[in-house]
Scaffold this active site. Structure first.
Site, PDB file in Angstrom:
ATOM      1  N   GLN A 146       0.825  -1.217   0.000  1.00 48.08           N
ATOM      2  CA  GLN A 146       0.000   0.000   0.000  1.00 48.08           C
ATOM      3  C   GLN A 146       0.863   1.272   0.000  1.00 48.08           C
ATOM      4  O   GLN A 146       0.485   2.282  -0.596  1.00 48.08           O
ATOM      5  CB  GLN A 146      -0.904  -0.027   1.235  1.00 48.08           C
ATOM      6  CG  GLN A 146      -2.123   0.871   1.153  1.00 48.08           C
ATOM      7  CD  GLN A 146      -3.274   0.257   0.359  1.00 48.08           C
ATOM      8  OE1 GLN A 146      -3.599  -0.896   0.543  1.00 48.08           O
ATOM      9  NE2 GLN A 146      -3.869   1.031  -0.520  1.00 48.08           N
ATOM     10  N   LYS A 152      -2.687  -0.988   6.669  1.00 43.40           N
ATOM     11  CA  LYS A 152      -3.681  -2.032   6.356  1.00 43.40           C
ATOM     12  C   LYS A 152      -4.104  -2.678   7.660  1.00 43.40           C
ATOM     13  O   LYS A 152      -3.346  -2.661   8.632  1.00 43.40           O
ATOM     14  CB  LYS A 152      -3.050  -3.095   5.448  1.00 43.40           C
ATOM     15  CG  LYS A 152      -4.055  -3.895   4.654  1.00 43.40           C
ATOM     16  CD  LYS A 152      -4.452  -3.172   3.383  1.00 43.40           C
ATOM     17  CE  LYS A 152      -5.529  -3.891   2.623  1.00 43.40           C
ATOM     18  NZ  LYS A 152      -5.707  -3.343   1.272  1.00 43.40           N
ATOM     19  N   ASP A 182     -11.785  -3.905   2.074  1.00 45.68           N
ATOM     20  CA  ASP A 182     -10.943  -4.847   1.323  1.00 45.68           C
ATOM     21  C   ASP A 182     -11.762  -6.145   1.321  1.00 45.68           C
ATOM     22  O   ASP A 182     -12.994  -6.091   1.483  1.00 45.68           O
ATOM     23  CB  ASP A 182      -9.562  -5.011   1.984  1.00 45.68           C
ATOM     24  CG  ASP A 182      -8.556  -5.720   1.076  1.00 45.68           C
ATOM     25  OD1 ASP A 182      -7.980  -5.067   0.190  1.00 45.68           O
ATOM     26  OD2 ASP A 182      -8.341  -6.947   1.221  1.00 45.68           O
TER      27      ASP A 182
HETATM   28  P1  NDP Z   1     -14.565  -9.004  -1.870  1.00 47.39           P
HETATM   29  O1  NDP Z   1     -14.644  -9.531  -0.498  1.00 47.39           O
HETATM   30  O2  NDP Z   1     -15.625  -8.081  -2.350  1.00 47.39           O
HETATM   31  O3  NDP Z   1     -14.457 -10.202  -2.915  1.00 47.39           O
HETATM   32  C1  NDP Z   1     -13.431 -11.139  -2.802  1.00 47.39           C
HETATM   33  C2  NDP Z   1     -13.611 -12.175  -3.893  1.00 47.39           C
HETATM   34  O4  NDP Z   1     -12.443 -12.972  -3.952  1.00 47.39           O
HETATM   35  C3  NDP Z   1     -14.744 -13.122  -3.619  1.00 47.39           C
HETATM   36  O5  NDP Z   1     -15.273 -13.577  -4.814  1.00 47.39           O
HETATM   37  C4  NDP Z   1     -14.065 -14.245  -2.846  1.00 47.39           C
HETATM   38  O6  NDP Z   1     -14.734 -15.493  -2.908  1.00 47.39           O
HETATM   39  C5  NDP Z   1     -12.739 -14.315  -3.564  1.00 47.39           C
HETATM   40  N1  NDP Z   1     -11.718 -14.802  -2.630  1.00 47.39           N
HETATM   41  C6  NDP Z   1     -11.323 -14.211  -1.488  1.00 47.39           C
HETATM   42  N2  NDP Z   1     -10.402 -14.946  -0.862  1.00 47.39           N
HETATM   43  C7  NDP Z   1     -10.231 -16.024  -1.623  1.00 47.39           C
HETATM   44  C8  NDP Z   1      -9.391 -17.149  -1.512  1.00 47.39           C
HETATM   45  N3  NDP Z   1      -8.545 -17.304  -0.471  1.00 47.39           N
HETATM   46  N4  NDP Z   1      -9.455 -18.069  -2.503  1.00 47.39           N
HETATM   47  C9  NDP Z   1     -10.302 -17.895  -3.561  1.00 47.39           C
HETATM   48  N5  NDP Z   1     -11.115 -16.844  -3.708  1.00 47.39           N
HETATM   49  C10 NDP Z   1     -11.074 -15.927  -2.756  1.00 47.39           C
HETATM   50  O7  NDP Z   1     -13.129  -8.303  -1.963  1.00 47.39           O
HETATM   51  P2  NDP Z   1     -12.603  -7.226  -3.020  1.00 47.39           P
HETATM   52  O8  NDP Z   1     -13.230  -7.436  -4.343  1.00 47.39           O
HETATM   53  O9  NDP Z   1     -12.698  -5.900  -2.372  1.00 47.39           O
HETATM   54  O10 NDP Z   1     -11.047  -7.586  -3.078  1.00 47.39           O
HETATM   55  C11 NDP Z   1     -10.504  -8.474  -4.049  1.00 47.39           C
HETATM   56  C12 NDP Z   1      -9.014  -8.219  -4.187  1.00 47.39           C
HETATM   57  O11 NDP Z   1      -8.809  -6.852  -4.597  1.00 47.39           O
HETATM   58  C13 NDP Z   1      -8.197  -8.372  -2.917  1.00 47.39           C
HETATM   59  O12 NDP Z   1      -6.903  -8.837  -3.259  1.00 47.39           O
HETATM   60  C14 NDP Z   1      -8.077  -6.941  -2.399  1.00 47.39           C
HETATM   61  O13 NDP Z   1      -6.961  -6.776  -1.556  1.00 47.39           O
HETATM   62  C15 NDP Z   1      -7.915  -6.203  -3.707  1.00 47.39           C
HETATM   63  N6  NDP Z   1      -8.213  -4.783  -3.708  1.00 47.39           N
HETATM   64  C16 NDP Z   1      -9.414  -4.311  -3.271  1.00 47.39           C
HETATM   65  C17 NDP Z   1      -9.686  -2.965  -3.307  1.00 47.39           C
HETATM   66  C18 NDP Z   1     -11.013  -2.419  -2.899  1.00 47.39           C
HETATM   67  O14 NDP Z   1     -11.214  -1.209  -3.071  1.00 47.39           O
HETATM   68  N7  NDP Z   1     -11.959  -3.206  -2.428  1.00 47.39           N
HETATM   69  C19 NDP Z   1      -8.692  -1.996  -3.767  1.00 47.39           C
HETATM   70  C20 NDP Z   1      -7.484  -2.603  -4.299  1.00 47.39           C
HETATM   71  C21 NDP Z   1      -7.268  -3.938  -4.243  1.00 47.39           C
HETATM   72  P3  NDP Z   1     -15.391 -16.124  -1.586  1.00 47.39           P
HETATM   73  O15 NDP Z   1     -16.642 -15.319  -1.350  1.00 47.39           O
HETATM   74  O16 NDP Z   1     -15.652 -17.548  -1.915  1.00 47.39           O
HETATM   75  O17 NDP Z   1     -14.408 -15.951  -0.467  1.00 47.39           O
HETATM   76  O1  2IT Z   2      -5.873  -2.502  -1.453  1.00 45.61           O
HETATM   77  C1  2IT Z   2      -6.412  -1.391  -1.508  1.00 45.61           C
HETATM   78  O2  2IT Z   2      -5.894  -0.445  -2.114  1.00 45.61           O
HETATM   79  C2  2IT Z   2      -7.713  -1.222  -0.846  1.00 45.61           C
HETATM   80  N1  2IT Z   2      -8.241  -2.185  -0.316  1.00 45.61           N
HETATM   81  C3  2IT Z   2      -8.363   0.126  -0.807  1.00 45.61           C
HETATM   82  C4  2IT Z   2      -7.776   0.989   0.267  1.00 45.61           C
HETATM   83  C5  2IT Z   2      -8.483   2.281   0.521  1.00 45.61           C
HETATM   84  O3  2IT Z   2      -8.075   2.927   1.504  1.00 45.61           O
HETATM   85  O4  2IT Z   2      -9.384   2.678  -0.208  1.00 45.61           O
END
Ligand code: NDP
Ligand code: 2IT
Length: 451
Positions: free
Chosen positions: A116, A131, A171
């Site tokens: 981050q 984080k 996240d």
């Molecule tokens: P969500 O909780 O909304 O969705 C996560 C998704 O990933 C679900 O479909 C989940 O499936 C799947 N998943 C999670 N863990 C696992 C695992 N161990 N194995 C397989 N599938 C898995 O999270 P986000 O969409 O917010 O985050 C997804 C990724 O993006 C993460 O790496 C996060 O750090 C990154 N990210 C998020 C940001 C944000 O603004 N939200 C910003 C930048 C990066 P299931 O329901 O079965 O667990």
């Molecule tokens: O991994 C990421 O950049 C996030 N989960 C979003 C962080 C934030 O402060 O919006």
């Protein structure tokens, strides 16, 4: 250069020795250190052992670990662990999401916090790196249980955060519902309407337009920039997307708006491939409204879609790929499958989803590879815009935030691309993003003295 490599190797070994049993953190540090040798050769002030800049950068400023007791709907008490790693505040208040997932431990939170720092630096905005999260699993919990958990979590976390100190967001496992409960408890305990203490709030009470969409939209915009360098566009291309959460859903939405055809989504049980392209309204209904599983999508969609239990989307041939679920979900064999399927670009919506070996395979095959620090920075960038709106007590229009997001993604692409060229690695966005993020943080740290 050889001396620098030796010093970096010794540093890496020391970090692994001092932080045992944190493989994800080791991986994230190794991946950055491996790319810094050229910048150390060009700018000796960064590498001077007497200044210990890298030693300071890899040691969090503060790590908070706490007990989170909560009661389920039957009155049973459960105990989870809460974490907040305040990694680096040279550029602004600590900023980064909270992850609620059973796999969360201190090593996972440190890897995410470390990434981050550089991601936030790349946005060009005034945000440091942090984080947090918990090993709490929101799957299968009632709204009331999630609320009680969030209230207990915030009852401890509130003393460590603040609009000028540390600003969490969502996240994995933390979305609008959780941010609402967390914000409510913070407001109650502190008796302050301090909108800027959390981002990802609802739009009616201090949230920014486009924040839920920002990470996915940004990751697609980054892919579009990488393709444009090669004289190509997303229009008409097929895409594979993993995950079905916040990032994946809005990656699919933006791909469709730009004329591409996303064919897949997934969760931890398996993946769906839809020959007609994902029906986003159905997927959103299942995931955002019903909080269901992707297998239900295949059951309801009809003959064009099928669910593959336990499989990975990378087996489906496509022009572009968007890993948008979790770390290390795209391994060497998956990279080979993507290359065999003719992939042109990979844009990381998730954090560290591609293993180092898989990155090498993709890059050696000439695939444009956008690392998460650059490609998924749109989410945190719009979080910083949410903080700016909160500070000014204003709400910007959707169009304004979308334009700002597009401008930020373009500029991250440009800086990563130009930095890679400047350091002799043209087209290598991993080198470009790591060095450009590092330079900005390192300069601020050097200017601010030994702290
Ligand atoms: P969500 O909780 O909304 O969705 C996560 C998704 O990933 C679900 O479909 C989940 O499936 C799947 N998943 C999670 N863990 C696992 C695992 N161990 N194995 C397989 N599938 C898995 O999270 P986000 O969409 O917010 O985050 C997804 C990724 O993006 C993460 O790496 C996060 O750090 C990154 N990210 C998020 C940001 C944000 O603004 N939200 C910003 C930048 C990066 P299931 O329901 O079965 O667990
Ligand atoms: O991994 C990421 O950049 C996030 N989960 C979003 C962080 C934030 O402060 O919006």
């Amino acid at each position: 250069m050889k001396d620098q490599k030796d010093r970096l190797e010794a540093l890496r070994a020391d970090i692994e020795r001092r932080n045992p049993a944190q493989p994800e953190f080791h991986q994230a540090v190794r991946e950055v250190l491996e790319t810094l040798a050229p910048v150390f050769a060009a700018r000796p002030e960064y590498a001077d052992p007497a200044v210990a800049l890298v030693e300071r950068l890899t040691e969090p400023e503060r790590q908070i670990l706490f007990r989170v007791p909560w009661q389920d709907d039957r009155g049973r008490v459960h105990v989870n662990r809460g974490y907040r790693v305040e990694f680096n505040s040279a550029l602004g208040p600590y900023k980064g999401g909270l992850r609620f997932h059973p796999s969360v431990d201190i090593g996972v939170v440190k890897f995410l916090g470390f990434e981050q720092i550089f991601k936030n630096a790349l946005t060009g905005l005034g945000i440091g790196g942090g984080k947090g999260g918990s090993d709490f699993d929101p799957h299968g919990k009632s709204d009331a249980e999630v609320m009680r958990f969030c209230q207990s979590f915030m009852t401890e976390l509130h003393r460590h955060i603040g609009e000028h100190t540390d600003v969490p967001a969502g996240d994995i496992g933390v979305g609008g519902r959780e941010i609402g409960y967390l914000f409510g408890q913070y407001r109650r305990i502190t008796n302050r309407w301090e909108a800027g203490v959390l981002t990802g709030k609802g739009q009616g009470w201090g949230g920014s337009a486009i924040r839920p969409q920002a990470t996915g939209y940004g990751s697609v915009l980054f892919a579009a920039e990488m393709l444009a360098v090669r004289g190509e566009a997303l229009d008409g291309l097929s895409a594979v997307v993993s995950g079905s959460g916040n990032v994946a859903l809005y990656t699919i939405e933006k791909l469709q708006r730009l004329g591409a055809n996303p064919l897949t989504c997934s969760d931890s049980e398996g993946y769906v491939v839809d020959d007609k392209g994902i029906d986003l309204a159905l997927l959103k209904q299942i995931k955002e409204v019903e909080r269901g599983r992707v297998s239900e999508y295949a059951a309801r969609r009809g003959s064009s879609a099928r669910f593959v239990s336990g499989g990975r989307v990378w087996d489906v041939p496509a022009d572009v790929a968007f890993p948008s679920a979790t770390q290390n979900e795209l391994e060497a064999r998956d990279a080979r499958a993507l290359v065999a399927g003719g992939v042109k670009a990979v844009s990381e919506g998730a954090n560290m989803p591609t293993t180092p070996e898989a990155v090498r395979i993709l890059q050696e095959a000439g695939v444009a590879f956008g690392p998460g620090k650059a490609a998924n920075a749109g989410g945190v960038a719009v979080s910083a815009l949410e903080m700016a709106q909160n500070a000014g007590r204003v709400a910007w229009s959707e169009q304004r935030v979308e334009d700002e997001l597009a401008g930020i993604m373009r500029s991250i692409h440009t800086v990563a691309h130009e930095t890679a060229e400047r350091y002799g690695a043209p087209g290598d966005y991993v080198v470009g993003a790591n060095i450009a993020g590092f330079e900005r943080v390192a300069d601020a740290m050097l200017a601010q003295g030994v702290i």
